[in-house]
Design a protein around this motif. Structure first.
Motif, mmCIF file in Angstrom:
data_model
loop_
_atom_site.group_PDB
_atom_site.id
_atom_site.type_symbol
_atom_site.label_atom_id
_atom_site.label_comp_id
_atom_site.label_asym_id
_atom_site.label_seq_id
_atom_site.Cartn_x
_atom_site.Cartn_y
_atom_site.Cartn_z
ATOM 1 N N PHE A 123 30.491 20.505 33.799
ATOM 2 C CA PHE A 123 31.043 20.278 35.149
ATOM 3 C C PHE A 123 31.170 18.776 35.362
ATOM 4 C CE2 PHE A 123 29.960 20.251 39.907
ATOM 5 C CZ PHE A 123 31.227 20.649 40.302
ATOM 6 N N VAL A 124 32.343 18.316 35.736
ATOM 7 C CA VAL A 124 32.556 16.885 35.989
ATOM 8 C C VAL A 124 33.186 16.723 37.368
ATOM 9 C CG1 VAL A 124 32.754 16.276 33.534
ATOM 10 C CG2 VAL A 124 34.815 16.918 34.804
ATOM 11 N N THR A 125 33.220 15.483 37.843
ATOM 12 C CA THR A 125 33.606 15.315 39.251
ATOM 13 C C THR A 125 35.102 15.457 39.501
ATOM 14 O OG1 THR A 125 33.710 12.940 38.925
ATOM 15 C CG2 THR A 125 31.665 13.814 39.814
ATOM 16 N N SER A 126 35.931 15.150 38.519
ATOM 17 C CA SER A 126 37.379 15.180 38.769
ATOM 18 C C SER A 126 38.134 15.391 37.467
ATOM 19 C CB SER A 126 37.830 13.853 39.390
ATOM 20 O OG SER A 126 37.712 12.819 38.418
ATOM 21 N N GLY A 127 39.420 15.669 37.612
ATOM 22 C CA GLY A 127 40.272 15.819 36.432
ATOM 23 C C GLY A 127 40.336 14.523 35.643
ATOM 24 N N THR A 128 40.446 13.428 36.359
ATOM 25 C CA THR A 128 40.518 12.128 35.697
ATOM 26 C C THR A 128 39.224 11.867 34.921
ATOM 27 O OG1 THR A 128 41.950 11.315 37.456
ATOM 28 C CG2 THR A 128 40.844 9.644 36.107
ATOM 29 N N GLN A 129 38.083 12.140 35.567
ATOM 30 C CA GLN A 129 36.826 11.916 34.853
ATOM 31 C C GLN A 129 36.736 12.820 33.617
ATOM 32 O OE1 GLN A 129 32.836 13.170 36.246
ATOM 33 N NE2 GLN A 129 32.315 11.002 36.265
ATOM 34 N N GLY A 130 37.181 14.062 33.756
ATOM 35 C CA GLY A 130 37.142 15.003 32.623
ATOM 36 C C GLY A 130 38.015 14.527 31.471
ATOM 37 N N ASN A 131 39.240 14.117 31.799
ATOM 38 C CA ASN A 131 40.132 13.629 30.742
ATOM 39 C C ASN A 131 39.553 12.388 30.074
ATOM 40 O OD1 ASN A 131 42.129 15.578 31.041
ATOM 41 N ND2 ASN A 131 43.245 14.394 32.588
ATOM 42 N N GLN A 132 39.026 11.477 30.880
ATOM 43 C CA GLN A 132 38.507 10.221 30.315
ATOM 44 C C GLN A 132 37.269 10.480 29.458
ATOM 45 O OE1 GLN A 132 40.192 7.497 30.204
ATOM 46 N NE2 GLN A 132 41.791 8.440 31.449
ATOM 47 N N LYS A 138 27.065 10.805 31.857
ATOM 48 C CA LYS A 138 25.926 10.059 32.423
ATOM 49 C C LYS A 138 26.220 8.564 32.416
ATOM 50 C CE LYS A 138 21.688 10.043 34.044
ATOM 51 N NZ LYS A 138 21.937 8.861 34.865
ATOM 52 N N ARG A 139 26.752 8.085 31.272
ATOM 53 C CA ARG A 139 27.087 6.646 31.179
ATOM 54 C C ARG A 139 28.056 6.221 32.271
ATOM 55 N NH1 ARG A 139 28.171 7.027 24.912
ATOM 56 N NH2 ARG A 139 26.213 6.241 24.123
ATOM 57 N N LEU A 140 28.971 7.129 32.616
ATOM 58 C CA LEU A 140 29.975 6.797 33.641
ATOM 59 C C LEU A 140 29.438 6.992 35.052
ATOM 60 C CD1 LEU A 140 33.172 8.441 32.094
ATOM 61 C CD2 LEU A 140 32.521 6.034 32.039
ATOM 62 N N GLY A 141 28.174 7.332 35.173
ATOM 63 C CA GLY A 141 27.594 7.544 36.498
ATOM 64 C C GLY A 141 27.894 8.924 37.054
ATOM 65 N N GLY A 142 28.259 9.841 36.161
ATOM 66 C CA GLY A 142 28.633 11.185 36.627
ATOM 67 C C GLY A 142 27.548 12.221 36.435
ATOM 68 N N GLY A 143 26.320 11.763 36.141
ATOM 69 C CA GLY A 143 25.196 12.706 36.054
ATOM 70 C C GLY A 143 24.805 13.074 37.476
ATOM 71 N N LEU A 144 24.945 14.346 37.824
ATOM 72 C CA LEU A 144 24.714 14.747 39.218
ATOM 73 C C LEU A 144 23.371 15.454 39.330
ATOM 74 C CD1 LEU A 144 28.338 16.006 39.943
ATOM 75 C CD2 LEU A 144 27.360 13.783 40.494
ATOM 76 N N ARG A 145 22.821 15.458 40.475
ATOM 77 C CA ARG A 145 21.483 16.067 40.675
ATOM 78 C C ARG A 145 21.627 17.500 41.222
ATOM 79 N NH1 ARG A 145 18.200 12.803 37.546
ATOM 80 N NH2 ARG A 145 18.814 10.645 37.886
#
Ligand code: TLP
Length: 340
Positions: free
Chosen positions: A54-63, A224-231
């Motif tokens: 699970f990632v925050t956005s399509g852009t984050q997922g693609n990147q 996680k490196r991109l700051g996308g590790g969610l709680r």
């Protein structure tokens, strides 16, 4: 307002809001959020992949996909209007340190022979081809469905050259609906896939990347490196579960509304629908109206209709689950009044 700017403008359904309220949660950086785990398992199974993230956005997922697949200095092959190239702020170069090589497609589909010519051979001068990206449906091609045979040929070519294929499937469920097949059938011709929960499927936030277990573990580290590790993000994953289980079955309505819109517009000589409407996107050239794109958008806004600019002379109108048949009738009345 009748908001046709994008299918991203949808608000969560009552059922989604209830699911958010009731979601069981835990710390997902410790992989302890049961709702996220459930969403990831469900998505992986629908997409026919071993694992999902699970990632925050399509852009984050693609990147994250590009970062996980590639090394700095690699070359990524993609269609010249691909979202990853056109709309993601140059992130692919800024973060992954890769260079892009774009290929002109036909309604979003790259020809396998053009792709073959673009794959780098073994030469000290050349970058290595690290990844092939495809997009289905293709946004800038007007929500065009890339044929499954094209995906298959590209995947087979990529396998021969040992290059992974990443699918930007922000609207993959629209593609599957239009073809009358499952997303699994489309995703079988990919190494990894990104799907958006927050477009036609109506969730308020989030995307999924799916692939094999080993890839997803490395992707988790990039997230996680991109700051996308969610709680305790089960509260935002819960509507994603509703999106995957309840919302895909109704996408054909959005496609019917887009066709109704395109048919109505085609009887207004000053406006020209430029795409073949496969799914929920209608692209209209406004040059013959004598007004600029900005003027057309502003006239529509004054009448309570929102659309977006989509190039020098074109605007995009996108249908979604808040748009009804009678609203399409109303938009057509307004277009006739203003430009007919
Ligand atoms: N597309 C948005 C805008 O960014 C243009 C839209 O309104 O259509 N892949 C594709 C094919 C997309 O269309 C989009 C969003 C994304 C990726 C990015 O998703 P988000 O917005 O969640 O980062």
């Amino acid at each position: 307002m009748i908001d046709l700017r994008s299918d991203t403008v949808t608000k969560p359904t009552e059922e989604m809001r209830r699911a958010m309220y009731e979601a069981e949660v835990g710390d997902d950086v410790y992989v302890e959020d049961p709702t996220i785990a459930k969403l990831e398992e469900l998505a992986a199974s629908q997409l026919g992949k071993e694992a999902a993230l699970f990632v925050t956005s399509g852009t984050q997922g693609n990147q994250i996909a590009v970062l996980t697949h590639c090394q700095p200095g690699n070359e990524v092959l993609l269609e010249e209007d691909a979202h990853i190239f056109y709309y993601e702020g140059g992130a692919i170069s800024a973060f992954a340190g890769v260079q892009t090589r774009t290929i002109k497609g036909q309604r979003g589909a790259i020809s396998p022979s053009d792709l073959k010519n673009a794959i780098r051979g073994d030469d000290v001068h050349f970058p290595e081809t690290g990844l092939i990206c495809i997009e289905n449906t293709h946004n800038r091609a007007g929500g065009a469905v890339v044929p499954i045979d094209n995906m298959k040929e590209i995947y087979e070519l990529a396998l021969e050259h040992n290059i992974p294929v990443h699918l930007d499937g922000a609207r993959l469920y629209n593609a599957a609906t239009s073809l009358g097949i499952t997303v699994n059938q489309l995703a079988q011709y990919t190494t990894t896939v990104q799907i958006c929960l927050s477009k036609g499927l109506g969730a308020p936030v989030g995307s999924i990347i799916a692939g094999d277990k080993e890839f997803i573990e490395r992707a988790r580290k990039w997230r996680k490196r991109l700051g996308g590790g969610l709680r305790q993000a089960g509260v935002i994953a819960a509507p994603g579960i509703i999106a995957l289980t309840r919302m895909a079955d109704r996408l054909h309505e959005d496609h019917e509304h887009a066709k109704q819109l395109a048919e109505g517009i085609s009887s207004i000589p000053a406006l020209k629908v430029v795409n073949q409407v496969d799914t929920n996107i209608v692209v209209v050239n406004v040059r013959s109206s004598g007004f600029s794109t900005e003027e057309v958008l502003s006239k529509l806004k004054d009448e309570g209709v929102l659309a977006v600019g989509f190039g020098a002379e074109t605007i995009r109108l996108t249908t979604h689950h808040h748009i009804t048949k009678s609203e399409i009738d109303r938009v057509l009345t307004i277009l006739n009044k203003q430009f007919g």
